[in-house]
Design a protein around this motif. Structure first.
Motif, PDB file in Angstrom:
ATOM      1  N   VAL A   1       3.162   1.649   3.255  1.00 26.59           N
ATOM      2  CA  VAL A   1       4.251   0.680   3.403  1.00 26.59           C
ATOM      3  C   VAL A   1       5.350   0.965   2.365  1.00 26.59           C
ATOM      4  O   VAL A   1       6.537   0.955   2.690  1.00 26.59           O
ATOM      5  CB  VAL A   1       3.697  -0.760   3.262  1.00 26.59           C
TER       6      VAL A   1
ATOM      7  N   CYS B   1       0.868  -1.179   0.000  1.00 24.83           N
ATOM      8  CA  CYS B   1       0.000   0.000   0.000  1.00 24.83           C
ATOM      9  C   CYS B   1       0.907   1.232   0.000  1.00 24.83           C
ATOM     10  O   CYS B   1       2.123   1.138   0.186  1.00 24.83           O
ATOM     11  CB  CYS B   1      -0.887  -0.001   1.241  1.00 24.83           C
ATOM     12  N   PHE B   2       0.289   2.398  -0.141  1.00 25.60           N
ATOM     13  CA  PHE B   2       1.034   3.657  -0.194  1.00 25.60           C
ATOM     14  C   PHE B   2       1.951   3.833   1.032  1.00 25.60           C
ATOM     15  O   PHE B   2       3.130   4.149   0.902  1.00 25.60           O
ATOM     16  CB  PHE B   2       0.007   4.810  -0.302  1.00 25.60           C
TER      17      PHE B   2
ATOM     18  N   THR C   1      -7.027  -0.389   2.529  1.00 20.38           N
ATOM     19  CA  THR C   1      -7.492  -1.635   3.152  1.00 20.38           C
ATOM     20  C   THR C   1      -8.868  -2.007   2.616  1.00 20.38           C
ATOM     21  O   THR C   1      -9.105  -3.152   2.221  1.00 20.38           O
ATOM     22  CB  THR C   1      -7.573  -1.443   4.680  1.00 20.38           C
TER      23      THR C   1
ATOM     24  N   CYS D   1       2.650   6.303   8.605  1.00 24.16           N
ATOM     25  CA  CYS D   1       1.786   6.532   7.451  1.00 24.16           C
ATOM     26  C   CYS D   1       0.919   7.777   7.716  1.00 24.16           C
ATOM     27  O   CYS D   1       0.361   7.914   8.818  1.00 24.16           O
ATOM     28  CB  CYS D   1       0.888   5.322   7.216  1.00 24.16           C
TER      29      CYS D   1
ATOM     30  N   VAL E   1      -2.305   7.028   9.382  1.00 24.25           N
ATOM     31  CA  VAL E   1      -2.213   6.695  10.816  1.00 24.25           C
ATOM     32  C   VAL E   1      -1.991   7.986  11.603  1.00 24.25           C
ATOM     33  O   VAL E   1      -2.580   8.196  12.675  1.00 24.25           O
ATOM     34  CB  VAL E   1      -1.068   5.691  11.077  1.00 24.25           C
TER      35      VAL E   1
END
Ligand code: F3S
Length: 294
Positions: free
Chosen positions: A15, A12-13, A193, A96, A99
């Motif tokens: 990670v 994903c973006f 997700t 992230c 987050v």
């Protein structure tokens, strides 16, 4: 046998950003480089980073002497950042941005004295970091059953661990609303997700079996597998192409492949190559059987 790979599978973006920042850090900085916990939940990637010179530590206190600490995409509690700075360590914060948004929301709510509920797994590092941003005041609720036990909270803000399932989050919100609580809902579920989960289910409905790629300790990979199982098809979880047992593939017409957000593209490619190996082995077996029959 046809192989269908989910369009949104793998890194994903957040990670990808963390892995890129870690590699840039190795290139730019003098001195040792550490990550606080494994950078991502994928052994193959963390082993590659270790070979390149990035050591994973579980706590900043394990680091003796100067160096750079990379904060992974899950983020950490502010107290951890403070301790790293107090030790004179340089910080590369790869939290992230999605987050970070949850952390800021929680911090703002607590500053307004509004109780906070985090829907998520209390053991997950992302959730532990988020709770830290609430000054350890947030209540973590895994599901509707746990929410019911809390009863009415006159006024509260609800956020989600970014990798939560939408239906679980909605169910918890419903419990609080039904109890008469005044609820501010912050749907902080990451789109990456949700997209992966939606595509994984659609894929599982179209194929005979699904291979779910990703780290054994990856929560979002486990959730993808759980969602695929609801389609009633066999689901196999693997970390690498070598783990695929050809016996799983016998007699299948279509196989779906999806991958957790910490799975690099090269592992997905290797899995597709392994399927081609199976096709070749299968063809040879069929031909040998035909020769024997003649
Ligand atoms: Fe970030 Fe979403 Fe990935 S929160 S780390 S982009 S799953």
């Amino acid at each position: 046998m046809k192989v269908k790979v989910a369009a949104k599978a793998g890194f994903c973006f957040g990670v990808k950003r963390a892995v890129d920042m870690a590699r840039k850090c190795l290139h730019d900085r003098a001195g040792p480089v550490y990550t606080l916990g494994p950078l991502i939940h994928n052994n193959q990637v963390t082993e590659a980073l270790a070979r390149e010179g990035i050591a994973a530590v579980n706590d900043v206190d394990e680091i003796k002497g100067p160096g750079t600490v990379i904060i992974r995409s899950h983020g950490v509690a502010p107290g951890v950042l403070d301790r790293a700075e107090q030790k004179g360590l340089k910080l590369v914060d790869a939290t992230c941005p999605f987050v970070r948004k949850v952390q800021q929301t929680v911090r703002d709510l607590v500053q307004q004295d509004i109780p906070v509920v985090v829907v998520g797994d209390p053991e997950h590092p992302e959730v532990q970091g988020i709770v830290g941003w609430s000054g350890n005041r947030a209540i973590v609720v895994a599901d509707a059953r746990q929410a019911e036990k809390l009863g009415k909270i006159p006024s509260l803000g609800i956020v989600a661990q970014t990798t939560q399932r939408q239906d679980n989050f909605d169910a918890v919100v419903k419990v609080f609303k039904d109890s008469g609580s005044r609820v501010q809902v912050f749907n902080t579920i990451c789109l990456a997700t949700a997209e992966r989960q939606k595509e994984a289910l659609e894929l599982a409905q179209q194929v005979d079996a699904v291979l779910v790629l990703g780290g054994k300790n990856s929560a979002n990979t486990a959730k993808l597998a759980q969602i695929c199982r609801t389609a009633g098809k066999p689901v196999y979880r693997v970390e690498t192409a070598e783990e695929i047992d050809f016996a799983w593939l016998k007699g299948l017409r279509t196989v779906g492949v999806t991958a957790g957000a910490s799975t690099p593209g090269w592992i997905i490619e290797e899995v597709c190559c392994r399927m081609m190996d199976f096709e070749e082995a299968n063809k040879e077996e069929v031909m040998e059987n035909q020769v024997e029959e003649q």
